[in-house]
Design a protein around this motif. Structure first.
Motif, PDB file in Angstrom:
ATOM      1  N   ILE A 182       3.366  -2.310  -2.789  1.00 40.86           N
ATOM      2  CA  ILE A 182       2.329  -3.329  -2.309  1.00 40.86           C
ATOM      3  C   ILE A 182       0.890  -2.621  -2.213  1.00 40.86           C
ATOM      4  O   ILE A 182       0.868  -1.950  -1.327  1.00 40.86           O
ATOM      5  N   THR A 183       0.202  -2.929  -3.094  1.00 36.37           N
ATOM      6  CA  THR A 183      -1.250  -2.567  -2.985  1.00 36.37           C
ATOM      7  C   THR A 183      -2.150  -3.241  -2.181  1.00 36.37           C
ATOM      8  O   THR A 183      -2.461  -4.525  -2.493  1.00 36.37           O
ATOM      9  N   VAL A 184      -2.850  -3.020  -1.187  1.00 36.40           N
ATOM     10  CA  VAL A 184      -3.751  -3.956  -0.280  1.00 36.40           C
ATOM     11  C   VAL A 184      -5.185  -3.262  -0.148  1.00 36.40           C
ATOM     12  O   VAL A 184      -5.084  -2.302   0.047  1.00 36.40           O
ATOM     13  N   GLY A 185      -6.088  -4.003  -0.742  1.00 35.68           N
ATOM     14  CA  GLY A 185      -7.239  -3.589  -0.753  1.00 35.68           C
ATOM     15  C   GLY A 185      -8.131  -4.163  -1.801  1.00 35.68           C
ATOM     16  O   GLY A 185      -7.842  -5.293  -2.468  1.00 35.68           O
ATOM     17  N   ASP A 186      -9.146  -3.288  -2.176  1.00 38.31           N
ATOM     18  CA  ASP A 186     -10.097  -3.865  -3.184  1.00 38.31           C
ATOM     19  C   ASP A 186     -10.477  -2.613  -3.975  1.00 38.31           C
ATOM     20  O   ASP A 186     -11.230  -1.927  -3.586  1.00 38.31           O
ATOM     21  N   ALA A 187     -10.250  -2.690  -5.453  1.00 40.80           N
ATOM     22  CA  ALA A 187     -10.482  -1.576  -6.029  1.00 40.80           C
ATOM     23  C   ALA A 187     -12.045  -1.245  -6.329  1.00 40.80           C
ATOM     24  O   ALA A 187     -12.586  -0.062  -6.463  1.00 40.80           O
ATOM     25  N   ASP A 224     -10.862   8.356   6.480  1.00 44.70           N
ATOM     26  CA  ASP A 224     -11.673   9.400   6.826  1.00 44.70           C
ATOM     27  C   ASP A 224     -13.123   9.078   6.353  1.00 44.70           C
ATOM     28  O   ASP A 224     -13.271   7.888   5.955  1.00 44.70           O
ATOM     29  N   LEU A 225     -14.125  10.007   6.086  1.00 47.74           N
ATOM     30  CA  LEU A 225     -15.548   9.606   6.239  1.00 47.74           C
ATOM     31  C   LEU A 225     -15.679   9.107   4.739  1.00 47.74           C
ATOM     32  O   LEU A 225     -16.658   8.523   4.497  1.00 47.74           O
ATOM     33  N   ALA A 226     -14.889   9.887   3.934  1.00 48.25           N
ATOM     34  CA  ALA A 226     -15.073   9.364   2.156  1.00 48.25           C
ATOM     35  C   ALA A 226     -14.728   8.110   1.961  1.00 48.25           C
ATOM     36  O   ALA A 226     -15.346   7.304   1.063  1.00 48.25           O
ATOM     37  N   GLY A 227     -13.760   7.472   2.797  1.00 47.76           N
ATOM     38  CA  GLY A 227     -13.324   6.115   2.621  1.00 47.76           C
ATOM     39  C   GLY A 227     -12.265   6.150   1.450  1.00 47.76           C
ATOM     40  O   GLY A 227     -12.210   6.972   0.827  1.00 47.76           O
ATOM     41  N   GLU A 228     -11.533   4.765   1.482  1.00 53.59           N
ATOM     42  CA  GLU A 228     -10.526   4.442   0.320  1.00 53.59           C
ATOM     43  C   GLU A 228     -10.655   3.066   0.135  1.00 53.59           C
ATOM     44  O   GLU A 228     -11.333   2.414   0.843  1.00 53.59           O
ATOM     45  N   HIS A 229      -9.943   2.672  -0.712  1.00 58.09           N
ATOM     46  CA  HIS A 229     -10.087   1.188  -1.353  1.00 58.09           C
ATOM     47  C   HIS A 229      -9.111   0.564  -0.639  1.00 58.09           C
ATOM     48  O   HIS A 229      -9.023  -0.731  -0.798  1.00 58.09           O
ATOM     49  N   GLY A 230      -8.252   0.950   0.247  1.00 61.79           N
ATOM     50  CA  GLY A 230      -7.253   0.088   0.880  1.00 61.79           C
ATOM     51  C   GLY A 230      -5.619   1.155   0.948  1.00 61.79           C
ATOM     52  O   GLY A 230      -5.843   2.310   1.136  1.00 61.79           O
ATOM     53  N   ILE A 231      -4.755   0.552   1.337  1.00 58.02           N
ATOM     54  CA  ILE A 231      -3.436   1.196   1.685  1.00 58.02           C
ATOM     55  C   ILE A 231      -2.320   0.716   0.399  1.00 58.02           C
ATOM     56  O   ILE A 231      -2.639  -0.261  -0.226  1.00 58.02           O
ATOM     57  N   VAL A 232      -1.509   1.362   0.385  1.00 57.69           N
ATOM     58  CA  VAL A 232      -0.176   1.079  -0.292  1.00 57.69           C
ATOM     59  C   VAL A 232       1.095   1.395   0.223  1.00 57.69           C
ATOM     60  O   VAL A 232       1.085   2.477   1.084  1.00 57.69           O
ATOM     61  N   ARG A 233       1.922   0.371   0.323  1.00 55.20           N
ATOM     62  CA  ARG A 233       3.031   0.328   1.070  1.00 55.20           C
ATOM     63  C   ARG A 233       4.028   0.460   0.051  1.00 55.20           C
ATOM     64  O   ARG A 233       4.155  -0.542  -0.861  1.00 55.20           O
ATOM     65  N   HIS A 234       5.145   1.136   0.269  1.00 51.91           N
ATOM     66  CA  HIS A 234       6.395   1.151  -0.739  1.00 51.91           C
ATOM     67  C   HIS A 234       7.389   0.640   0.246  1.00 51.91           C
ATOM     68  O   HIS A 234       8.030   1.064   1.233  1.00 51.91           O
ATOM     69  N   VAL A 235       8.162  -0.493  -0.434  1.00 50.33           N
ATOM     70  CA  VAL A 235       9.258  -1.085   0.199  1.00 50.33           C
ATOM     71  C   VAL A 235      10.471  -0.974  -0.852  1.00 50.33           C
ATOM     72  O   VAL A 235      10.619  -1.399  -2.010  1.00 50.33           O
ATOM     73  N   SER A 236      11.611   0.014  -0.323  1.00 51.33           N
ATOM     74  CA  SER A 236      12.504   0.126  -1.407  1.00 51.33           C
ATOM     75  C   SER A 236      13.554  -1.254  -1.647  1.00 51.33           C
ATOM     76  O   SER A 236      13.591  -2.287  -0.608  1.00 51.33           O
ATOM     77  N   TYR A 237      13.751  -1.512  -2.748  1.00 55.18           N
ATOM     78  CA  TYR A 237      14.326  -2.748  -3.185  1.00 55.18           C
ATOM     79  C   TYR A 237      15.875  -2.446  -3.861  1.00 55.18           C
ATOM     80  O   TYR A 237      16.552  -3.184  -4.086  1.00 55.18           O
ATOM     81  N   ARG A 238      15.923  -1.058  -4.205  1.00 54.98           N
ATOM     82  CA  ARG A 238      17.133  -0.387  -4.541  1.00 54.98           C
ATOM     83  C   ARG A 238      17.607   0.819  -3.931  1.00 54.98           C
ATOM     84  O   ARG A 238      16.651   1.817  -3.871  1.00 54.98           O
TER      85      ARG A 238
END
Length: 339
Positions: free
Chosen positions: A120-125, A72-86
């Motif tokens: 998995i966090t992808v981006g830049d804080a 959106d217009l406010a923007g974000e620092h990136g995306i977060v993907r959750h992959v199940s390992y259990r």
């Protein structure tokens, strides 16, 4: 005097006209502007989500996800993907995580195990991105196949089911080193799902697509391969989080009962006994949990009888020590009143 009236009449007429415009014309114009439709506020979404599952001869699955995210217009620092390992007590090995961006967005990744997911966090804080950005996440999954007597089976949640934004169009491609004859796909949730659209078929690759996925909806692929078509290592399992038997549960229940008893009875001075019981309980529980947590992380804990007994000792020890301190304060108050 006529000249004075003429000089006054002009400004007076102009002021009256200005007043009429201010009262009758401007409110209508401003309300018309307010009523005029403007551009809708930007809403985050995933216009396109593309996944390729490549089954390797050694039984691992290479996953490549291309996620086109519209911020959106406010923007974000990136995306977060959750992959199940259990899943329940079944374990999967998520490894070799790599990330990139074809649109130039920051794509540095950080991975951490949280609950039963690899986050998995992808981006830049330190930097926000806006508009449409494309991210690529790649990783390998081991222990994903389940062996049966007549087949080896893979069931994989391709999108994760944890996105809180809608997905416009999703595509999942399955590739294998052997012909694919028994492959299926379901879209939606575990309680409400439909069959995915089968886009293109080939001897070694099959494509599925789905449009208009709502938040938390996903695509789950099921692949059945002939026995022996690939090498399938035995699946791995974690111990259940609650592994206590009736003995450990009884010890914990007894400790809670002892707390009620100590609240009603005034025991003798047992401060050091209580502290010793609490320390012993902590050491016992830590020793039982350490083998799981040190090897697989905090969320791999398993509460066995030793852990439950340790918790019971901590509860009793803390209750005894607290009762002793309360008795000591009572005694001090009586002594002061006697003086």
């Amino acid at each position: 005097m006529p000249e004075v009236r003429d000089r006054i009449r002009g400004p007076a007429v102009a002021a009256a006209m200005s007043l009429v415009i201010a009262v009758f014309v401007l409110p209508g114009a401003s309300s018309a502007r307010a009523a005029a439709p403007g551009p809708p506020p930007a809403v985050e979404s995933i216009p396109v989500y593309d996944v390729v599952l490549t089954i390797r001869p050694d039984g691992t699955v290479h996953v490549r996800e291309t996620i086109t995210y519209d911020f959106d217009l406010a923007g974000e620092h990136g995306i977060v993907r959750h992959v199940s390992y259990r899943k329940k007590n079944r374990l999967f090995d998520i490894r070799g995580v790599r990330t990139s961006s074809s649109t130039g967005a920051p794509a540095r990744s950080e991975t951490v195990k949280l609950l039963h997911d690899v986050q998995i966090t992808v981006g830049d804080a330190g930097r926000k991105v806006r508009g449409r950005q494309a991210y690529v996440i790649e990783y390998d999954v081991a222990w994903a196949f389940t062996p049966y007597d007549d087949r080896d089976e893979l069931q994989w949640d391709a999108l994760g089911g944890d996105w809180d934004v809608p997905i416009g169009e999703a595509a999942v491609r399955v590739e294998a080193p052997v012909p694919l004859r028994r492959v299926g796909c379901q879209a939606g949730t575990a309680k409400s799902f439909t069959s995915c659209l089968r886009d293109r078929d080939g001897p070694y690759a099959i494509d599925f697509t789905q449009r208009g996925l709502r938040p938390r909806e996903t695509m789950t692929v099921k692949v059945k391969l002939p026995k022996g078509a690939i090498d399938v290592p035995p699946p791995r399992y974690a111990r259940p989080h609650w592994q206590g038997s009736w003995a450990g549960t009884a010890a914990l229940a007894g400790a809670l009962g002892a707390v009620i008893l100590l609240a009603a009875v005034r025991p003798p001075r047992l401060r050091y006994v209580g502290e010793a019981l609490a320390v012993t309980g902590v050491l016992l529980a830590a020793a039982d949990l350490a083998d799981d947590i040190l090897i697989r992380g905090f969320w791999a804990f398993s509460l066995g009888d030793a852990s439950l007994t340790g918790v019971a000792l901590v509860i009793i020890g803390a209750a005894v020590a607290r009762a002793d301190r309360f008795r000591a304060r009572e005694h001090a108050a009586v002594s002061r009143s006697g003086d």
